[in-house]
Design an enzyme around this catalytic site. Structure first.
Site, short mmCIF file in Angstrom:
data_model
loop_
_atom_site.label_atom_id
_atom_site.label_comp_id
_atom_site.label_asym_id
_atom_site.label_seq_id
_atom_site.Cartn_x
_atom_site.Cartn_y
_atom_site.Cartn_z
N ASP A 597 -94.28 -19.71 -20.36
CA ASP A 597 -93.51 -20.05 -21.56
C ASP A 597 -92.55 -18.99 -22.12
OD1 ASP A 597 -95.46 -21.87 -21.05
OD2 ASP A 597 -96.14 -22.09 -23.11
N GLU A 794 -108.77 -17.93 -21.12
CA GLU A 794 -107.44 -18.30 -20.62
C GLU A 794 -106.70 -17.10 -20.03
OE1 GLU A 794 -104.90 -19.54 -23.79
OE2 GLU A 794 -103.60 -20.72 -22.50
#
Ligand SMILES: *[C@@H]1O[C@H](CO)[C@@H](O)[C@H](O)[C@H]1NC(C)=O
Ligand SMILES: *[C@@H]1O[C@H](CO)[C@@H](O)[C@H](O)[C@H]1NC(C)=O
Length: 839
Positions: A597, A794
């Site tokens: 991102d 994550e």
């Protein structure tokens, strides 16, 4: 020029040509009997995947792979006091539930497993053992043993309510017990019929005698004369609009509130009410409906079974069968796991064994089945003018998404609490451990994803199917845009699949002899321990690939068309004027579509940008499709993709190599309309290396390896950083892909270092040394955090190694299971070009 120059991945095409000869020479090699047999094995394989905890966003949510079918689940909560009761009810996995760790400690979609939930807030550990039993023609039967145990350090009395529910959108489901206004004694029995399941029975047992309800209040009390008994199972059925029956917890709360209000209106104030374990129970309701639930109240430890029996099986499942099955699963899972994922030093100890089984079980336990409509905005968003993102943003705020579908998806999920839905970018990585365990399962998931493709070749990157899934996603992220791409990671899995197929066809397999009906009767008794039903697809790989091939091509050409970049308009010098790529969907500071991102790119975004990671995905895809074309004997196609591949490899160097930085860089156009490089050293700038597109004798390899191994750039004791420590954006802003360590990219780096380390060349020794260190660093850090927190995460902070981001992230972080089973050091292969191909 079919086979590219000696890149590390060159061994595969050579082997493939032997497969293509094999296919061509023996088009009818299978006899009729063998075809019947192969179909039958595939049918059994498919049947054994019908049922599972395929609603992974719930702590326990069973459903078959049939749309609008049965949903069976569990809710529980603590009834010790009124204040905390409401917030204590557990149903969907939520980070705020403050669990002390939860998940599957062993699990196999074929046979079941064990989930343990450390619910410290409710002073309870819940263990759910799932046992699947094949039989009949409707996907078999299953049983779940639900066991609640008061947590070890708790001294006070604990009263728990456990609620079993079953809902059915399409079919009939009715209670078999005699209605009783006090509640039901003994088992609660339901029978039903639904498409694909045919007739079935569900039994919720009373459980062992050690179960004890809290002390009952005196029901002669005025106002309680018609009370039910909390010693019994309290059954309630209701009819709700189909699109709302997934809101079971809300429905339960409405019922509890109605009951509470009624008691309040009688007793006047909370202090006079019966105790919460009595007040917060739902009086029985009998009749017809699509949602059935059973509330039970326990004091202390408890246990009961949920038994689902398919009537087409020879006999119903019983609690004894569940007891036996639990034992069998415990014995077989660990043994099979250790034989498939053989861990190598320094990870060959029991401690790492538990860690590996835990992560892998949770990856499999995240597999779900989803069905429903989804939002798409099909407006045109040309991105060829400057400031193109402004129009897209304005339109997004107008919320132009329209519902389309429904569609259906079988997939695993990145995180059960946070991302309980399919993500294209993640899925290819998820399936790399899965395909080692069960090829059929992995390839079924791949097929399910490709079936989502639209006529143009587009697959939405995030699959938010139906209201239940949308409920977990903020509104502004629900709509998908058909000009937005995402890394086509499923090509990683298909590459692995072909490698397995090549290996399969190059080994002798005993041909099946004997009477066909006899063999059929034998295999119909096949149990899940049998490896045949996990690799049936390898015997039918050619038809599988023939089905997938046109879809793969369609997607590939969609990328070429919609994500093309400009070469000629900016006078860029390159071998090919065609092979240049640009992610659509950029905005200042972001390139969400690339999957990484906030990794720094050109600022401001520009229609003349070119992206290194995207051209690398395209090169990898061209190589894969070429290999499939060779295997299928489509030689004209193979030549075409071979040309693409070569042109892409040349253009990666011509358009993206930056000699000054010694790595690959994005490109953009400056204010003089000149093409310039945008260099931010990190995952993007080594992407061609990560995907194995840099030849082992390339003069560029040395400087890539020195960036990888440099502690002031990517190297850390915990794995490779996403962005160089020296970059101006290092650790800045949201700091999502600007430094933190991600396991998926580290996994690719480890594979590549192993390949380059095994082929003779000037950088062999460096690659081999980095391989050994990186493998150890990545696994050790994920392990350390798992031990400390009870979870996989994550991402990991780049300076301290500390866990970051989403908790219970058992998607691609589970790749450490594959990493542990790689050798400790690189094996040296004598001849160049024979590198071991892991992908
Ligand atoms: C596998 O089973 C599902 C669910 O019953 C069914 O819809 C599907 O068609 C089956 N697939 C094959 C290849 O038999
Ligand atoms: C190749 O196949 C053989 C026989 O099926 C198996 O024992 C071996 O592990 C396979 N090798 C790889 C690298 O998959």
């Amino acid at each position: 020029m079919l086979v590219p120059k000696s890149t590390a991945g060159a061994a595969l095409p050579l082997l493939l040509s032997s497969v293509s000869t094999l296919c061509a020479a023996q088009p009818n090699a299978q006899t009729g009997d063998q075809t019947i047999l192969s179909n039958e094995i595939q049918r059994i394989s498919n049947q054994s995947l019908l049922w599972g905890p395929y609603n992974p966003g719930l702590y326990f949510g069973m459903r078959p792979r049939i749309p609008k079918s049965l949903n069976i689940g569990l809710i529980w909560g603590n009834l010790d006091d009124f204040q905390t009761a409401q917030s204590s009810f557990r149903h969907t996995c939520e980070q705020r539930d403050n669990m002390k760790g939860y998940g599957w400690v062993e699990y196999d979609p074929r046979s079941g497993g064990k989930q343990v939930i450390h619910d410290q807030g409710n002073k309870l550990d819940i263990q759910i053992d799932l046992v699947k039993v094949p039989g009949g023609k409707n996907g078999g039967s299953w049983g779940a043993r639900v066991k609640g145990t008061v947590r070890p350090s708790v001294l006070e009395t604990v009263r728990t309510s456990a609620i079993f529910y079953a809902s059915l959108e399409d079919g009939t489901l009715v209670l078999e017990n005699e209605p009783d206004k006090l509640g039901l004694l003994g088992s609660v029995n339901l029978k039903g019929n639904a498409p694909g399941l045919d007739d079935f029975h569900i039994e919720v047992t009373e459980g062992p005698e050690t179960n004890s309800p809290p002390m009952e209040i005196d029901t002669r009390m005025e106002g309680l004369e018609n009370e039910h008994s909390i010693k019994r199972s309290l059954y309630k059925v209701g009819a709700y609009p189909a699109q709302h029956i997934w809101r079971v917890k809300n429905i339960l709360f409405m019922d509890l509130k109605a009951r509470f209000d009624k008691l309040m209106s009688h007793f006047g104030e909370p202090g006079k009410l019966p105790p919460p374990w009595h007040a917060l129970t739902v009086p029985p309701v009998y009749g017809e409906g699509n949602l059935h639930y059973v509330q039970k109240v326990f004091e202390g430890d408890f246990e009961f079974d949920i038994l689902f029996s398919s009537d087409s099986a020879s006999k119903p499942i019983t609690s004894d069968v569940v007891t036996e099955g639990i034992k069998e699963n415990e014995d077989s899972f660990g043994a099979r796991f250790d034989s498939i994922f053989k861990r190598h030093a320094p990870f060959n100890t029991a401690e790492y064994g538990k860690f590996a089984r835990d992560l892998f079980s949770n990856l499999l336990g995240g597999i779900g089945f989803f069905h429903g409509d989804y939002l798409v905005d099909r407006s045109q968003y040309p991105e060829d003018e400057e400031e193109f993102w402004e129009a897209a943003k304005a339109n997004r705020e107008m919320d132009l998404g329209q519902l389309e579908g429904p569609s259906t998806l079988f997939t695993s999920v990145p995180s059960r609490p946070f991302f309980p839905r399919g993500f294209l970018w993640d899925e290819g990585f998820h399936l790399l451990p899965v395909i080692e365990w069960d090829v059929d399962l992995a390839m079924d998931i791949v097929k399910s994803w490709y079936n989502l493709m639209d006529d143009d070749g587009w697959i939405a990157r995030e699959q938010i199917l139906g209201d239940e899934a949308r409920n977990k996603v903020p509104k502004e992220f629900q709509t998908q845009y058909p000009h937005y791409a995402n890394p086509p990671t499923l090509v990683l899995v298909l590459t692995k699949f072909i490698e397995k197929w090549v290996n399969h066809t190059s080994h002798e397999h005993p041909s099946i002899q004997g009477d066909i009906s006899q063999i059929l009767s034998q295999i119909s008794g096949l149990d899940s321990g049998n490896d045949g039903i996990r690799s049936a697809i390898l015997g039918a790989a050619e038809p599988y690939l023939r089905n997938i091939y046109p879809l793969l091509r369609r997607q590939y050409f969609w990328f070429r068309e919609t994500q093309a970049g400009e070469v000629r308009a900016y006078d860029r010098k390159a071998f090919s004027t065609k092979e240049a790529y640009r992610w659509r969907g950029r905005a200042p500071g972001y390139c969400l579509t690339s999957g990484i991102d906030d990794y720094p790119r050109a600022e401001p975004p520009h229609p003349g940008e070119l992206h290194v990671d995207l051209i690398s995905w395209m090169g990898f895809s061209a190589r894969l499709i070429k290999n499939i074309a060779i295997a299928l004997g489509e030689m004209d196609d193979a030549r075409e993709y071979g040309r693409h591949e070569e042109a892409i490899l040349r253009n990666i160097d011509d358009l993206h190599w930056n000699a000054e930085h010694g790595c690959y860089c994005d490109a953009t156009v400056d204010s003089f309309e000149e093409s310039v490089h945008v260099c931010h050293v990190g995952y993007v700038s080594i992407f061609p290396f990560l995907l194995g597109l840099v030849p082992h004798d390339s003069d560029k390899l040395g400087s890539i390896l020195s960036i990888v191994g440099d502690e002031e750039q990517l190297w850390s004791p915990f794995g490779l950083r996403s962005l160089s420590r020296q970059d101006e954006f290092y650790s800045k802003g949201e700091n999502y892909w600007r430094g933190p360590i991600w396991v998926n990219m580290n996994y690719l780096a480890i594979l590549r270092l192993r390949e380059y380390g095994s082929v003779k060349g000037p950088h062999q020794k460096t690659a081999a040394r980095l391989y050994k260190e990186l493998r150890k660093n990545v696994v050790n850090n994920v392990f350390k955090n798992w031990k400390e927190t009870g979870f996989a995460w994550e991402q990991y902070e780049q300076e301290t190694g500390k866990a970051k981001g989403v908790q219970h992230f058992l998607g691609w972080t589970s790749l450490v299971v594959n990493i542990m089973s790689l050798p400790e050091t690189v094996e040296i292969t004598p001849t160049p070009g024979k590198a071991h191909d892991e992908l």
